[in-house]
Motif scaffolding. Structure first.
Motif, short mmCIF file in Angstrom:
data_model
loop_
_atom_site.label_atom_id
_atom_site.label_comp_id
_atom_site.label_asym_id
_atom_site.label_seq_id
_atom_site.Cartn_x
_atom_site.Cartn_y
_atom_site.Cartn_z
N TYR A 1 62.01 23.23 -11.14
CA TYR A 1 63.25 22.29 -11.38
C TYR A 1 64.55 22.71 -10.50
CZ TYR A 1 67.20 20.35 -14.21
OH TYR A 1 68.47 19.67 -14.40
N MET A 2 64.86 24.06 -10.71
CA MET A 2 65.89 24.62 -9.89
C MET A 2 65.91 24.77 -8.40
SD MET A 2 66.33 27.99 -8.21
CE MET A 2 65.32 28.85 -8.72
N THR A 3 64.47 24.78 -7.85
CA THR A 3 64.46 24.53 -6.66
C THR A 3 64.41 23.36 -5.84
OG1 THR A 3 62.72 26.54 -6.76
CG2 THR A 3 62.59 25.11 -4.77
N GLN B 1 74.68 26.09 -7.94
CA GLN B 1 75.19 26.95 -6.88
C GLN B 1 75.34 26.43 -5.49
OE1 GLN B 1 76.50 29.83 -8.30
NE2 GLN B 1 75.96 28.94 -10.06
N SER B 2 76.04 27.00 -4.62
CA SER B 2 76.29 26.41 -3.36
C SER B 2 75.00 26.75 -2.39
CB SER B 2 77.43 27.06 -2.65
OG SER B 2 77.51 28.37 -2.69
N THR B 3 74.22 27.72 -2.53
CA THR B 3 73.26 28.05 -1.83
C THR B 3 71.67 28.35 -2.70
OG1 THR B 3 73.72 30.40 -1.70
CG2 THR B 3 74.70 28.98 0.02
N PHE B 4 70.45 28.35 -2.06
CA PHE B 4 69.42 28.59 -2.82
C PHE B 4 69.52 30.03 -3.23
CE2 PHE B 4 64.95 29.76 -3.07
CZ PHE B 4 64.59 28.81 -4.04
N SER B 5 69.95 31.05 -2.48
CA SER B 5 69.89 32.47 -2.84
C SER B 5 70.77 32.61 -3.90
CB SER B 5 70.24 33.18 -1.52
OG SER B 5 71.51 32.90 -1.18
N TRP C 1 69.30 33.85 -7.73
CA TRP C 1 69.83 35.23 -8.42
C TRP C 1 70.40 34.74 -9.67
CZ3 TRP C 1 69.66 40.10 -8.78
CH2 TRP C 1 70.52 40.84 -9.61
N THR C 2 71.31 33.60 -9.82
CA THR C 2 71.72 33.05 -11.13
C THR C 2 70.71 32.63 -12.13
OG1 THR C 2 73.31 32.11 -10.17
CG2 THR C 2 73.16 31.49 -12.27
N TRP C 3 69.57 32.16 -11.64
CA TRP C 3 68.36 31.76 -12.60
C TRP C 3 67.62 33.08 -13.08
CZ3 TRP C 3 63.32 33.01 -11.03
CH2 TRP C 3 62.13 32.54 -11.67
N TYR C 4 67.26 33.89 -12.19
CA TYR C 4 66.95 35.57 -12.43
C TYR C 4 67.80 36.21 -13.55
CZ TYR C 4 65.97 40.28 -12.32
OH TYR C 4 66.10 41.63 -12.56
N SER C 5 69.15 36.03 -13.10
CA SER C 5 70.12 36.70 -14.33
C SER C 5 69.90 36.15 -15.55
CB SER C 5 71.22 36.71 -13.65
OG SER C 5 71.53 37.42 -12.44
#
Length: 411
Positions: free
Chosen positions: A85-87, A103-107, A111-115
């Motif tokens: 979904y996030m991707t 977020q503005s970039t996938f990276s 990181w936000t998704w992981y956190s």
């Protein structure tokens, strides 16, 4: 829709007791799920305890395997579906969704998704258990906590399960389990723990009934079981419609027609009052449906069995479908606001439909479901095959890899 029929002189058909369950029963479904989980998680280990010493060796392996596999079983599908979904936002030209904020970039998104996920999936976390990348999955960490409660109770019972008679053991088990229900519901705000323990109690009662070992006071109710379970089912349907708007204020419940006297039953320990009433509604539902023949027959129909098989994937997928497709379809037929006009203006009022009709039954409200529902069911079927069932097999494989190899026999 979340208020009682007649609250503040608002009278809507969809707010009638029983009817509103079809519109706003998500929390009731969670309560039923927790009671059923307590039942299902208890079935095998309690059966082994009741079987006696001949099954003692299997008990430890069963509980060890279940505990090891539980986190993987619950969270692997959440990882996969929320990641996809996030991707999708970044893979398909910056696709817009209302939630969560992108977020503005996938990276940065990764990181936000992981956190968020690492905190969301931590058993001993305190406070909010939400996960913005799939917030309907807030109940999964609580399901994990409830599972630990059940297995901890079963391990305690097993310690004396092979030394006491069945009657004495079941009596002590019931007292201990009921004590935990009282603790979770009336002493601390642990409503979910009470639901899991209630499911365990129902499981043990069924095991006793199959062996004709029910306590005498329950056996004497046998001639009255038909009216008893119809009464429980009716109470369940009524209590399942507990007003769910502003549930931290008991005065809201007290001012709701049909709930004034019931409001005084709420324990002091339960902060969110709806869970107290949904606790009883779920227990009454789970205990009555298997004993009302036409209801049981309905839930055994092939389509309902299919829904049961895909239910976990359906639970995790329905949110992303609504946020990606449903949001756009609703904007297209006339349900829109400023965010839609700013971000998906081409969808706004693309196919306007009438909003005439009773609340919740307007053509404008129902029409998007004719696309969203079949798509969601198909995706849930695919998710069950591709993510859910493989996660079960992976957890079983991983557990077997932790076991010691069988001893080598020297001839």
């Amino acid at each position: 829709m979340e208020s009682a029929y007649g609250y503040e002189d608002q009278f809507f058909f969809c707010a009638l007791p029983g009817i509103r369950t079809f519109f706003t029963s998500g929390h009731f479904a969670v309560a039923v799920f927790f009671v059923i989980s307590g039942y299902v998680l208890s079935t095998k280990p309690l059966s082994l305890i009741y079987a006696g010493e001949q099954e003692q060796s299997k008990f430890g392996d069963n509980v060890a395997s279940a505990l090891f596999r539980r986190w993987l079983r619950l969270f692997l599908p959440v990882i996969v579906i929320s990641f996809l979904y996030m991707t999708s936002w970044h893979a398909f030209g910056g696709i817009w969704t209302q939630r969560p904020e992108h977020q503005s970039t996938f990276s940065a998104e990764l990181w936000t998704w992981y956190s968020e996920f690492k905190n969301y999936s931590f058993l001993f976390r305190s406070g909010d258990t939400g996960f913005r990348y799939n917030f309907p999955a807030w109940s999964i960490p609580i399901e994990f906590q409830g599972s630990i409660i059940v297995y901890r109770q079963i391990l305690k019972l097993q310690g004396r399960g092979f030394t006491l008679s069945t009657w004495r053991r079941s009596s002590l088990d019931s007292v201990l389990a009921l004590g935990l229900v009282v603790y979770f519901l009336y002493i601390v705000d642990g409503w979910f723990g009470a639901m899991f323990m209630a499911g365990m109690i129902l499981c043990e009662l069924d095991l006793l009934a199959r062996n004709n070992e029910l306590p005498g006071f329950l056996s004497r109710l046998e001639p009255y079981k038909v009216p008893l379970f119809y009464t429980l089912f009716s109470l369940s349907i009524y209590l399942s419609g507990v007003p769910s708007h502003n549930t931290m204020e008991i005065e809201v419940l007290r001012n709701s027609p049909g709930w004034y006297y019931l409001s005084f039953l709420k324990p002091q320990a339960v902060a969110d009052y709806k869970w107290f009433y949904l606790f009883w509604a779920a227990i009454f539902l789970v205990s009555s449906i298997p004993r009302i023949w036409w209801l049981r027959s309905f839930f055994e129909l092939p389509f309902n069995q299919f829904l049961g098989r895909i239910s976990f994937a359906l639970y995790l997928i329905h949110g992303p479908v609504l946020w990606i497709l449903g949001d756009r379809l609703y904007a297209a037929v006339g349900w829109f606001h400023q965010d839609h006009e700013n971000n998906i203006p081409n969808w706004v009022n693309a196919f306007p439909l009438s909003d005439a009709g009773p609340l919740g039954l307007e053509l404008r409200f129902l029409a998007p479901h004719f696309l969203c529902l079949p798509l969601t069911l198909w995706l849930a079927e695919m998710g069950t095959r591709v993510f859910d069932e493989p996660s079960v097999k992976f957890a079983q494989w991983a557990y077997k890899k932790t076991l010691a190899p069988p001893p080598v026999q020297i001839l």
